[in-house]
Write a protein that holds these residues in place. Structure first.
Motif, mmCIF file in Angstrom:
data_model
loop_
_atom_site.group_PDB
_atom_site.id
_atom_site.type_symbol
_atom_site.label_atom_id
_atom_site.label_comp_id
_atom_site.label_asym_id
_atom_site.label_seq_id
_atom_site.Cartn_x
_atom_site.Cartn_y
_atom_site.Cartn_z
ATOM 1 N N MET A 93 2.031 -52.692 31.759
ATOM 2 C CA MET A 93 0.687 -52.781 32.545
ATOM 3 C C MET A 93 0.130 -51.423 32.821
ATOM 4 S SD MET A 93 -1.162 -54.955 33.881
ATOM 5 C CE MET A 93 -1.938 -55.511 35.311
ATOM 6 N N SER A 94 -1.023 -51.356 33.049
ATOM 7 C CA SER A 94 -1.847 -50.263 33.207
ATOM 8 C C SER A 94 -1.442 -49.243 34.545
ATOM 9 C CB SER A 94 -3.337 -50.566 33.228
ATOM 10 O OG SER A 94 -3.924 -49.447 33.896
ATOM 11 N N ARG A 95 -1.217 -48.258 34.424
ATOM 12 C CA ARG A 95 -0.698 -47.268 35.712
ATOM 13 C C ARG A 95 -0.986 -45.990 35.514
ATOM 14 N NH1 ARG A 95 3.990 -44.623 34.874
ATOM 15 N NH2 ARG A 95 5.092 -45.333 32.890
ATOM 16 N N ILE A 96 -1.109 -45.194 36.753
ATOM 17 C CA ILE A 96 -1.016 -43.700 36.569
ATOM 18 C C ILE A 96 0.395 -43.345 36.834
ATOM 19 C CG2 ILE A 96 -1.778 -41.592 38.049
ATOM 20 C CD1 ILE A 96 -4.015 -43.255 36.536
ATOM 21 N N ASP A 97 0.504 -42.356 35.854
ATOM 22 C CA ASP A 97 1.939 -41.637 35.516
ATOM 23 C C ASP A 97 1.908 -40.284 36.549
ATOM 24 O OD1 ASP A 97 4.289 -40.429 35.062
ATOM 25 O OD2 ASP A 97 4.047 -40.888 32.956
ATOM 26 N N ASP A 98 2.558 -40.091 37.520
ATOM 27 C CA ASP A 98 2.335 -39.172 38.748
ATOM 28 C C ASP A 98 3.097 -37.962 38.016
ATOM 29 O OD1 ASP A 98 0.297 -40.106 40.303
ATOM 30 O OD2 ASP A 98 1.869 -41.226 41.542
ATOM 31 N N SER A 99 4.060 -38.063 36.940
ATOM 32 C CA SER A 99 4.888 -37.047 36.566
ATOM 33 C C SER A 99 4.018 -36.361 35.434
ATOM 34 C CB SER A 99 5.965 -37.682 35.802
ATOM 35 O OG SER A 99 5.648 -38.377 34.648
ATOM 36 N N ARG A 100 2.732 -36.609 35.082
ATOM 37 C CA ARG A 100 1.819 -35.824 34.189
ATOM 38 C C ARG A 100 0.963 -35.275 35.080
ATOM 39 N NH1 ARG A 100 0.018 -39.655 29.030
ATOM 40 N NH2 ARG A 100 0.773 -37.816 27.886
ATOM 41 N N ASP A 101 0.339 -34.081 34.665
ATOM 42 C CA ASP A 101 -0.644 -33.492 35.224
ATOM 43 C C ASP A 101 -1.862 -33.896 35.078
ATOM 44 O OD1 ASP A 101 1.062 -31.498 36.566
ATOM 45 O OD2 ASP A 101 1.115 -30.280 34.948
ATOM 46 N N PHE A 102 -2.898 -34.043 35.811
ATOM 47 C CA PHE A 102 -4.204 -34.319 35.470
ATOM 48 C C PHE A 102 -4.944 -33.192 34.777
ATOM 49 C CE2 PHE A 102 -9.000 -34.245 36.513
ATOM 50 C CZ PHE A 102 -9.135 -35.396 36.273
ATOM 51 N N ILE A 103 -5.765 -33.528 33.874
ATOM 52 C CA ILE A 103 -6.331 -32.666 32.973
ATOM 53 C C ILE A 103 -7.844 -32.878 32.851
ATOM 54 C CG2 ILE A 103 -7.171 -31.832 30.499
ATOM 55 C CD1 ILE A 103 -4.169 -32.685 29.686
ATOM 56 N N PRO A 104 -8.715 -32.196 33.638
ATOM 57 C CA PRO A 104 -10.170 -32.230 33.557
ATOM 58 C C PRO A 104 -10.982 -32.142 32.395
ATOM 59 C CG PRO A 104 -9.370 -30.295 34.956
ATOM 60 C CD PRO A 104 -8.107 -30.749 34.217
ATOM 61 N N GLN A 137 -9.429 -44.346 31.498
ATOM 62 C CA GLN A 137 -9.235 -43.784 29.878
ATOM 63 C C GLN A 137 -9.621 -42.586 29.930
ATOM 64 O OE1 GLN A 137 -8.124 -45.208 26.836
ATOM 65 N NE2 GLN A 137 -7.314 -46.362 28.459
ATOM 66 N N LEU A 138 -10.254 -41.596 30.895
ATOM 67 C CA LEU A 138 -10.459 -40.406 30.813
ATOM 68 C C LEU A 138 -9.374 -39.483 31.763
ATOM 69 C CD1 LEU A 138 -14.369 -40.217 30.562
ATOM 70 C CD2 LEU A 138 -12.531 -39.946 28.718
ATOM 71 N N ASP A 139 -8.321 -40.427 32.085
ATOM 72 C CA ASP A 139 -7.454 -39.753 32.930
ATOM 73 C C ASP A 139 -6.267 -39.466 32.212
ATOM 74 O OD1 ASP A 139 -5.290 -38.910 34.945
ATOM 75 O OD2 ASP A 139 -6.218 -39.869 36.458
ATOM 76 N N TYR A 140 -5.752 -38.394 31.891
ATOM 77 C CA TYR A 140 -4.424 -38.309 30.996
ATOM 78 C C TYR A 140 -3.359 -38.756 31.534
ATOM 79 C CZ TYR A 140 -0.964 -35.469 28.588
ATOM 80 O OH TYR A 140 0.187 -35.089 27.765
ATOM 81 N N ARG A 141 -3.123 -38.929 32.854
ATOM 82 C CA ARG A 141 -1.981 -39.554 33.393
ATOM 83 C C ARG A 141 -1.832 -41.195 33.204
ATOM 84 N NH1 ARG A 141 -3.346 -37.902 39.183
ATOM 85 N NH2 ARG A 141 -5.148 -39.034 38.650
#
Length: 180
Positions: free
Chosen positions: A1-12, A156-160
């Motif tokens: 399932m779709s989710r945000i992985d907080d262990s990854r840094d956000f890349i603008p 989709q534009l969020d690396y996490r």
């Protein structure tokens, strides 16, 4: 399932916003304003912004200009995706695409169906890639821009974002041009 992985840094990501309209100007570009507010709120950078008339050659020229700019990662256009004679944004995008992201239009239609029912069939939202730059054409209404951003592009534009996202494959978009 779709989710945000907080262990990854956000890349603008550096995003250019293009409004396509024969009638709008900077003072009443509500759809462009909606996209800018959302992309900046998400932590991305506004790389450029412009308004052009509903003219296929002009639109394609602006898309090509921004695709050639190393400071632009993504171009989001708003307007000109309908069915009327002046709606030529989709054709201009397809003039520029190296690859079309077919599922973008399908997913946008699915999102739109939940909001506006069968009226969603009148949109020709599209996405593609050219010169290592993502390009997305959205309808000209603020609501459609909100829906596309909130339900598709923000994720989709969020690396996490997992299980996959557009950002993590940026380095591979141009791999076919490298020597082996």
């Amino acid at each position: 399932m779709s989710r945000i992985d907080d262990s990854r840094d956000f890349i603008p990501v550096r995003i250019a916003v293009l409004t396509v309209s024969d009638t709008r100007d900077a003072a009443d570009d509500r759809s462009g304003d909606t996209l800018v507010a959302r992309l900046e709120s998400a932590g991305h950078t506004l790389a450029a912004r412009d308004i052009v008339r509903d003219d296929r050659t002009t639109i394609a020229g602006k898309l090509r200009e921004w695709c050639a700019d190393p400071d632009v990662d993504v171009v989001i256009s708003t307007g000109g995706t309908g069915l009327t004679g002046r709606d030529v944004t989709v054709e201009a995008h397809r003039d520029v695409y190296e690859k079309e992201i077919d599922a973008f239009g399908v997913v946008f239609t699915h999102v739109s169906m939940a909001k506006i029912g069968t009226s969603a069939v009148q949109s020709r939202a599209t996405g593609g890639v050219a010169q290592g730059t993502y390009l997305f054409a959205l309808p000209g209404s603020p609501g459609a821009c909100k829906d596309a951003w909130d339900e598709i592009l923000k994720l989709q534009l969020d690396y996490r974002h997992r299980p996959c996202n557009f950002v993590e494959i940026f380095p591979r978009l141009e791999e076919h041009r490298r020597r082996k």
